[in-house]
Design a protein around this motif. Structure first.
Motif, mmCIF file in Angstrom:
data_model
loop_
_atom_site.group_PDB
_atom_site.id
_atom_site.type_symbol
_atom_site.label_atom_id
_atom_site.label_comp_id
_atom_site.label_asym_id
_atom_site.label_seq_id
_atom_site.Cartn_x
_atom_site.Cartn_y
_atom_site.Cartn_z
ATOM 1 N N GLU A 231 71.442 23.936 84.679
ATOM 2 C CA GLU A 231 72.220 24.646 85.696
ATOM 3 C C GLU A 231 73.328 25.508 85.107
ATOM 4 O OE1 GLU A 231 71.156 25.030 88.483
ATOM 5 O OE2 GLU A 231 69.869 23.323 88.927
ATOM 6 N N GLU B 60 77.120 24.322 95.470
ATOM 7 C CA GLU B 60 76.165 25.032 94.620
ATOM 8 C C GLU B 60 75.366 26.047 95.423
ATOM 9 O OE1 GLU B 60 72.330 24.192 91.687
ATOM 10 O OE2 GLU B 60 72.940 22.692 93.170
ATOM 11 N N ARG C 261 71.974 28.759 83.418
ATOM 12 C CA ARG C 261 71.340 29.838 84.186
ATOM 13 C C ARG C 261 72.181 31.122 84.204
ATOM 14 N NH1 ARG C 261 66.830 28.268 87.147
ATOM 15 N NH2 ARG C 261 66.511 26.011 87.316
ATOM 16 N N LYS D 1 78.743 25.672 86.371
ATOM 17 C CA LYS D 1 77.773 26.691 86.787
ATOM 18 C C LYS D 1 78.447 27.761 87.634
ATOM 19 C CE LYS D 1 73.486 27.335 89.402
ATOM 20 N NZ LYS D 1 72.413 26.674 90.193
#
Length: 299
Positions: free
Chosen positions: A217, A147, A220, A111
């Motif tokens: 995730e 994250e 996205r 991600k």
């Protein structure tokens, strides 16, 4: 192979004939069920029967129903279509904590790498380098919460909105795109007999889609990239509120036909959602996080 994403935004009556979906409005349109990947119902005056819902389940059609704000609020998934569903569910329930943490680590690394690519494509090279370095330090289970650190830097740089809580047009567009991809992932998870409520990292008792929200995730930033490259330019020079026009929604739905990369090959987002879920099942079965394969963004 199903490929159509259909949006119904005006009053309509739906019926079936010869394995075709008949959409009756001012004119009548017939579409083979085997061609339909997803159906977005965005009008409270769309009439359909339980027989149609049963046919959607048989053909694996992903159905999303929108609320008054035109955002997908309900996903209707087929039940019991996986030939080895109970076996896959048992394997999922037996997954150990060490594997969960390694799967989550891999998810967050990809991600953040994808977020760095989006920034680089939008001429934020310095910030992209910071994200690349942050990706290298993600630990098992993301115990350092890299994250969240990455998200603040990423959205502050890209949108000037680190928390994504401002009533901005971009936030509405991103949320709509996330919902479309989330629905496709939910369908892929259900089709393999995995339990949507049992996540890798997400574990809310109130969330029916914890596993789906884990897997989305790395997708996205693909949505972010698409919105910034294909949707946002249509608003240059215009005064935008936080709502989406019908044209916006039509463009965003096409995210499923856009391309990402996996193992050095390009696939549509629709195919990528299926491939990710299949690789997750493989990873769980072999107790090997390296079997999980996640999408990256074309440079």
């Amino acid at each position: 192979m199903a490929w159509r994403v259909i949006a119904i935004e005006n009053p309509a009556k739906l019926s079936l004939k010869d394995n075709k979906l008949i959409i009756k409005q001012d004119v009548e349109v017939a579409l083979p069920l085997e061609d339909i990947d997803s159906l977005v119902i965005d009008n409270c005056e769309v009439v359909l029967t339980a027989n149609i819902l049963s046919a959607f389940a048989e053909f694996g059609v992903n159905v999303l129903v929108c609320d008054a704000r035109h955002l997908p609020s309900t996903v209707i998934l087929p039940h019991g279509r996986a030939s080895r569903g109970s076996k896959n569910a048992r394997i999922q329930l037996a997954m150990g904590e060490a594997l969960r943490k390694q799967l989550w680590r891999k998810n967050i690394i990809q991600k953040i790498k994808n977020q760095a690519t989006v920034l680089r494509k939008n001429n934020f090279g310095v910030e992209a380098e910071k994200l690349d370095k942050l990706a290298l330090t993600v630990r098992s289970g993301d115990v350092g919460n890299n994250e969240a650190t990455a998200a603040r830097l990423y959205f502050d740089t890209l949108l000037g909105d680190a928390t994504r809580r401002k009533p901005m047009w971009h936030n509405s567009a991103l949320n709509y795109g996330y919902a479309i991809v989330r629905g496709s992932l939910a369908r892929a998870v259900a089709a393999r007999g995995l339990i949507t409520e049992i996540g890798i990292n997400h574990h809310s008792e109130l969330n029916q889609y914890n596993l789906v929200d884990d897997l989305i995730e790395s997708f996205r930033p693909l949505v972010d990239d698409y919105v910034m490259a294909k949707i946002a330019p249509c608003h240059i020079g215009a005064e935008c509120d936080s709502s989406l026009s019908k044209e916006d929604r039509h463009r965003i739905i096409d995210i499923m036909n856009q391309y990402g990369t996996m193992v050095d090959k390009r696939y549509t987002v629709k195919h990528l959602t299926d491939m990710v879920v299949e690789s997750l099942l493989n990873a769980i079965s072999k107790d090997d996080a390296e079997q999980l394969v996640l999408p990256s963004i074309d440079n």
